[in-house]
Design a protein around this motif. Structure first.
Motif, short mmCIF file in Angstrom:
data_model
loop_
_atom_site.label_atom_id
_atom_site.label_comp_id
_atom_site.label_asym_id
_atom_site.label_seq_id
_atom_site.Cartn_x
_atom_site.Cartn_y
_atom_site.Cartn_z
N GLY A 122 1.04 -1.18 -0.12
CA GLY A 122 -0.03 0.02 0.15
C GLY A 122 0.94 1.24 -0.07
O GLY A 122 1.78 1.37 0.87
N TYR A 123 0.59 2.25 -0.95
CA TYR A 123 1.33 3.42 -0.87
C TYR A 123 0.37 4.48 -0.90
O TYR A 123 0.81 5.65 -0.89
CB TYR A 123 2.19 3.48 -2.10
N GLY A 124 -0.90 4.21 -0.91
CA GLY A 124 -1.99 5.20 -0.94
C GLY A 124 -2.87 5.03 -0.10
O GLY A 124 -2.78 4.94 1.18
N SER A 125 -4.21 4.86 -0.43
CA SER A 125 -5.30 4.68 0.77
C SER A 125 -5.23 3.47 1.30
O SER A 125 -5.72 3.45 2.32
CB SER A 125 -6.64 4.75 0.01
N LEU A 126 -4.46 2.46 1.09
CA LEU A 126 -4.26 1.22 1.58
C LEU A 126 -3.40 1.49 2.91
O LEU A 126 -3.37 0.56 3.67
CB LEU A 126 -3.51 0.13 0.66
N GLU A 130 -10.61 -0.57 -6.46
CA GLU A 130 -9.80 -0.03 -7.22
C GLU A 130 -9.94 0.13 -8.73
O GLU A 130 -8.95 -0.23 -9.52
CB GLU A 130 -8.34 -0.16 -6.94
N PHE A 156 -6.83 1.03 -12.20
CA PHE A 156 -5.68 0.53 -11.66
C PHE A 156 -5.64 -0.98 -12.08
O PHE A 156 -6.51 -1.54 -11.95
CB PHE A 156 -5.84 0.44 -9.94
N TYR A 190 -0.88 -1.95 -6.82
CA TYR A 190 -1.87 -1.59 -7.84
C TYR A 190 -1.25 -0.19 -8.49
O TYR A 190 -1.05 0.85 -7.80
CB TYR A 190 -3.28 -1.29 -7.04
C1 BEZ Z 1 -2.50 1.68 -2.48
O1 BEZ Z 1 -2.72 2.34 -1.52
O2 BEZ Z 1 -1.30 1.28 -2.65
C2 BEZ Z 1 -3.21 1.77 -3.51
C3 BEZ Z 1 -3.38 2.86 -4.33
C4 BEZ Z 1 -4.23 3.02 -5.39
C5 BEZ Z 1 -4.99 2.10 -5.91
C6 BEZ Z 1 -5.12 1.14 -4.93
C7 BEZ Z 1 -4.13 0.96 -3.95
#
Ligand code: BEZ
Length: 186
Positions: A9-13, A87, A91, A112
């Motif tokens: 996870g690099y965003g909302s995850l 997603e 994605f 993703y």
């Molecule tokens: C994430 O948090 O890694 C993520 C970012 C974009 C889409 C799905 C997951």
């Protein structure tokens, strides 16, 4: 770590995985930079007034910090089906090496990524323009500004510095609260 698969996870995850995991570890992937280049019409914006969320762009020297989640092999299919649905706005999954500090990768993670050829992709723009767009946009999952704030807070909690994210946070903060209509003010 047998019989486990890893999701990155690099965003909302980072703050909202939404699935059961057996462990969570901070680390990074190499060769990718986190950028607010993906349009969102299903979560943080709407058709006609998209928000922006993060995706990854290939950049040889970059590293992207985030978190890896361990999920049991038995639950992997259902976790991926859940994330594919959540997603679905452009994605796609990729598997790549995950580093947790050592120079050798500790394993492969599922990531993703919304590539530049997907229909919702917005791509680069001046930081001030991205900040204005984020300030105004809102969608079914909440405001785009809240997404940015949660991401910046989550990165700080991990001890991660990300100039792109923190500069956007600074500029959106300076613009002040939106009028909540999702439309740029005149
Ligand atoms: C994430 O948090 O890694 C993520 C970012 C974009 C889409 C799905 C997951």
């Amino acid at each position: 770590m047998h019989n486990e698969a890893w999701i990155f996870g690099y965003g909302s995850l980072i703050w909202n995985p939404g699935f059961a995991f057996t462990w969570r570890k901070t680390g990074y992937i190499r060769g990718w930079a986190r950028r607010f280049y993906q349009g969102s019409t299903d979560h943080r914006g709407v058709p006609g007034a998209p928000g922006r969320v993060v995706t990854l762009v290939a950049e040889a020297e970059a590293v992207c910090w985030g978190v890896a989640y361990g999920v049991t092999e038995r639950s992997l299919d259902s976790v991926l089906a859940y994330l594919d649905q959540r997603e679905q706005g452009g994605f796609q999954r990729r598997w790549m090496p995950f580093y947790s500090g050592a120079s050798e990768p500790s394993g492969k993670v599922c990531v993703y990524i919304a590539a530049g050829d997907n229909p919702e992709y917005l791509g680069p723009a001046p930081v001030s323009a991205i900040a204005r767009q984020i300030r105004h946009a809102t969608g079914p999952s909440g405001s785009n500004a809240e997404y940015l704030t949660r991401l910046a807070d989550s990165l700080r909690a991990l001890g991660v510095k990300d100039r792109h994210v923190f500069e956007l946070e600074r500029q959106v903060c300076r613009l002040g609260p939106s009028d909540g209509t999702g439309e740029p003010e005149l």
